[in-house]
Design a protein around this motif. Structure first.
Motif, PDB file in Angstrom:
ATOM      1  N   ALA A   3     -28.409  21.656   0.244  1.00  0.00           N
ATOM      2  CA  ALA A   3     -28.873  21.379  -1.074  1.00  0.00           C
ATOM      3  C   ALA A   3     -29.252  22.241  -2.107  1.00  0.00           C
ATOM      4  CB  ALA A   3     -29.642  20.048  -1.068  1.00  0.00           C
ATOM      5  N   ALA A   4     -30.155  23.143  -1.335  1.00  0.00           N
ATOM      6  CA  ALA A   4     -30.810  24.365  -2.280  1.00  0.00           C
ATOM      7  C   ALA A   4     -29.574  25.327  -2.601  1.00  0.00           C
ATOM      8  CB  ALA A   4     -31.984  24.869  -1.418  1.00  0.00           C
ATOM      9  N   LEU A   5     -28.614  25.665  -1.589  1.00  0.00           N
ATOM     10  CA  LEU A   5     -27.738  26.518  -1.871  1.00  0.00           C
ATOM     11  C   LEU A   5     -26.682  25.743  -3.097  1.00  0.00           C
ATOM     12  CD1 LEU A   5     -26.248  29.170  -0.567  1.00  0.00           C
ATOM     13  CD2 LEU A   5     -24.886  27.724   0.733  1.00  0.00           C
ATOM     14  N   LYS A   6     -26.475  24.398  -3.057  1.00  0.00           N
ATOM     15  CA  LYS A   6     -25.634  23.932  -4.127  1.00  0.00           C
ATOM     16  C   LYS A   6     -26.182  24.140  -5.337  1.00  0.00           C
ATOM     17  CE  LYS A   6     -22.938  20.564  -1.544  1.00  0.00           C
ATOM     18  NZ  LYS A   6     -22.507  19.249  -1.444  1.00  0.00           N
ATOM     19  N   SER A   7     -27.571  23.779  -5.361  1.00  0.00           N
ATOM     20  CA  SER A   7     -28.434  23.948  -6.637  1.00  0.00           C
ATOM     21  C   SER A   7     -28.242  25.478  -6.886  1.00  0.00           C
ATOM     22  CB  SER A   7     -29.735  23.451  -6.290  1.00  0.00           C
ATOM     23  OG  SER A   7     -30.644  23.718  -7.418  1.00  0.00           O
ATOM     24  N   ALA A   8     -28.522  26.342  -6.301  1.00  0.00           N
ATOM     25  CA  ALA A   8     -28.521  27.834  -6.649  1.00  0.00           C
ATOM     26  C   ALA A   8     -26.905  28.065  -6.960  1.00  0.00           C
ATOM     27  CB  ALA A   8     -28.896  28.817  -5.574  1.00  0.00           C
ATOM     28  N   VAL A   9     -25.908  27.702  -6.642  1.00  0.00           N
ATOM     29  CA  VAL A   9     -24.733  27.935  -6.965  1.00  0.00           C
ATOM     30  C   VAL A   9     -24.366  27.375  -8.344  1.00  0.00           C
ATOM     31  CG1 VAL A   9     -22.288  27.139  -6.487  1.00  0.00           C
ATOM     32  CG2 VAL A   9     -23.693  28.330  -4.714  1.00  0.00           C
ATOM     33  N   LYS A  10     -24.962  25.895  -8.520  1.00  0.00           N
ATOM     34  CA  LYS A  10     -24.741  25.501  -9.936  1.00  0.00           C
ATOM     35  C   LYS A  10     -25.346  26.238 -11.001  1.00  0.00           C
ATOM     36  CE  LYS A  10     -23.938  20.683  -8.383  1.00  0.00           C
ATOM     37  NZ  LYS A  10     -24.414  19.187  -8.756  1.00  0.00           N
ATOM     38  N   PHE A  11     -26.827  26.514 -10.527  1.00  0.00           N
ATOM     39  CA  PHE A  11     -27.357  27.405 -11.674  1.00  0.00           C
ATOM     40  C   PHE A  11     -26.685  28.683 -11.786  1.00  0.00           C
ATOM     41  CE2 PHE A  11     -30.765  30.685 -12.146  1.00  0.00           C
ATOM     42  CZ  PHE A  11     -31.399  29.980 -13.373  1.00  0.00           C
ATOM     43  N   TYR A  12     -26.133  29.406 -10.944  1.00  0.00           N
ATOM     44  CA  TYR A  12     -25.631  30.691 -11.237  1.00  0.00           C
ATOM     45  C   TYR A  12     -24.325  30.655 -11.894  1.00  0.00           C
ATOM     46  CZ  TYR A  12     -29.064  33.405  -8.833  1.00  0.00           C
ATOM     47  OH  TYR A  12     -30.308  33.746  -8.577  1.00  0.00           O
ATOM     48  N   LYS A  13     -23.634  29.386 -11.281  1.00  0.00           N
ATOM     49  CA  LYS A  13     -22.334  29.148 -12.190  1.00  0.00           C
ATOM     50  C   LYS A  13     -22.689  28.706 -13.597  1.00  0.00           C
ATOM     51  CE  LYS A  13     -18.172  26.357 -11.870  1.00  0.00           C
ATOM     52  NZ  LYS A  13     -17.490  25.124 -11.620  1.00  0.00           N
ATOM     53  N   ALA A  14     -23.573  27.998 -13.942  1.00  0.00           N
ATOM     54  CA  ALA A  14     -23.916  27.662 -15.497  1.00  0.00           C
ATOM     55  C   ALA A  14     -24.323  28.956 -16.114  1.00  0.00           C
ATOM     56  CB  ALA A  14     -25.181  26.636 -15.250  1.00  0.00           C
ATOM     57  N   ILE A  15     -25.044  29.846 -15.660  1.00  0.00           N
ATOM     58  CA  ILE A  15     -25.236  31.082 -16.290  1.00  0.00           C
ATOM     59  C   ILE A  15     -24.300  31.784 -16.481  1.00  0.00           C
ATOM     60  CG2 ILE A  15     -26.368  33.285 -15.812  1.00  0.00           C
ATOM     61  CD1 ILE A  15     -28.798  31.746 -14.185  1.00  0.00           C
ATOM     62  N   LEU A  16     -23.199  31.870 -15.503  1.00  0.00           N
ATOM     63  CA  LEU A  16     -22.091  32.592 -15.671  1.00  0.00           C
ATOM     64  C   LEU A  16     -21.178  31.950 -16.625  1.00  0.00           C
ATOM     65  CD1 LEU A  16     -20.039  34.920 -14.610  1.00  0.00           C
ATOM     66  CD2 LEU A  16     -19.196  33.025 -12.941  1.00  0.00           C
ATOM     67  N   ASP A  17     -20.975  30.607 -16.822  1.00  0.00           N
ATOM     68  CA  ASP A  17     -20.187  29.771 -17.878  1.00  0.00           C
ATOM     69  C   ASP A  17     -20.972  30.256 -19.014  1.00  0.00           C
ATOM     70  OD1 ASP A  17     -18.438  28.998 -15.869  1.00  0.00           O
ATOM     71  OD2 ASP A  17     -19.392  26.812 -15.780  1.00  0.00           O
ATOM     72  N   GLN A  18     -22.048  29.999 -19.304  1.00  0.00           N
ATOM     73  CA  GLN A  18     -23.003  30.525 -20.560  1.00  0.00           C
ATOM     74  C   GLN A  18     -22.630  31.816 -20.948  1.00  0.00           C
ATOM     75  OE1 GLN A  18     -27.055  29.802 -20.524  1.00  0.00           O
ATOM     76  NE2 GLN A  18     -27.340  30.121 -22.535  1.00  0.00           N
ATOM     77  N   THR A  19     -22.724  32.844 -19.900  1.00  0.00           N
ATOM     78  CA  THR A  19     -22.466  34.326 -20.257  1.00  0.00           C
ATOM     79  C   THR A  19     -20.889  34.447 -20.792  1.00  0.00           C
ATOM     80  OG1 THR A  19     -24.108  34.896 -18.688  1.00  0.00           O
ATOM     81  CG2 THR A  19     -22.466  36.484 -19.590  1.00  0.00           C
ATOM     82  N   THR A  20     -20.104  33.696 -20.275  1.00  0.00           N
ATOM     83  CA  THR A  20     -18.676  33.987 -20.569  1.00  0.00           C
ATOM     84  C   THR A  20     -18.608  33.115 -22.028  1.00  0.00           C
ATOM     85  OG1 THR A  20     -17.772  33.427 -18.272  1.00  0.00           O
ATOM     86  CG2 THR A  20     -16.426  33.320 -19.727  1.00  0.00           C
TER      87      THR A  20
END
Length: 105
Positions: A3-20
């Motif tokens: 769950a922590a890994l999924k949360s971290a992936v979502k977090f970094y994906k959100a940052i990546l999407d926002q950066t993009t």
């Protein structure tokens, strides 16, 4: 841990999407600014060309009307001289008639 890994992936994906998205927005803004600068330059060139065209056109018209005015003025002067000559002839005729009347009278 999963769950922590999924949360971290979502977090970094959100940052990546926002950066993009930010990068895409920045690129679009830059494109808009470049496009705007290009169009403004094009507009300025067209406006300058139009101003030069109108200036030349008005200069031609002014020149034409000055020439026409001079021609009309010359014709008016000739007409005035002709009328003055006719007037002088009539004055002479009237004086001649007055002299004739005095001689007869």
């Amino acid at each position: 841990e999963k769950a922590a890994l999924k949360s971290a992936v979502k977090f970094y994906k959100a940052i990546l999407d926002q950066t993009t998205q930010q990068r895409t927005a920045d690129q679009a803004y830059q494109f808009d600014e470049e496009d705007k600068a290009y169009l403004m330059g094009k507009l300025a060139r067209k406006q300058k060309h139009l101003e030069e065209f109108l200036k030349a056109e008005y200069e031609e018209r002014i020149k034409y009307w000055k020439e026409e005015s001079l021609k009309e003025n010359e014709e008016a002067q000739k007409t005035i001289k002709r009328l003055e000559a006719k007037l002088e002839e009539r004055r002479k005729t009237i004086k001649g008639l007055e002299v004739t009347l005095e001689e007869l009278g």
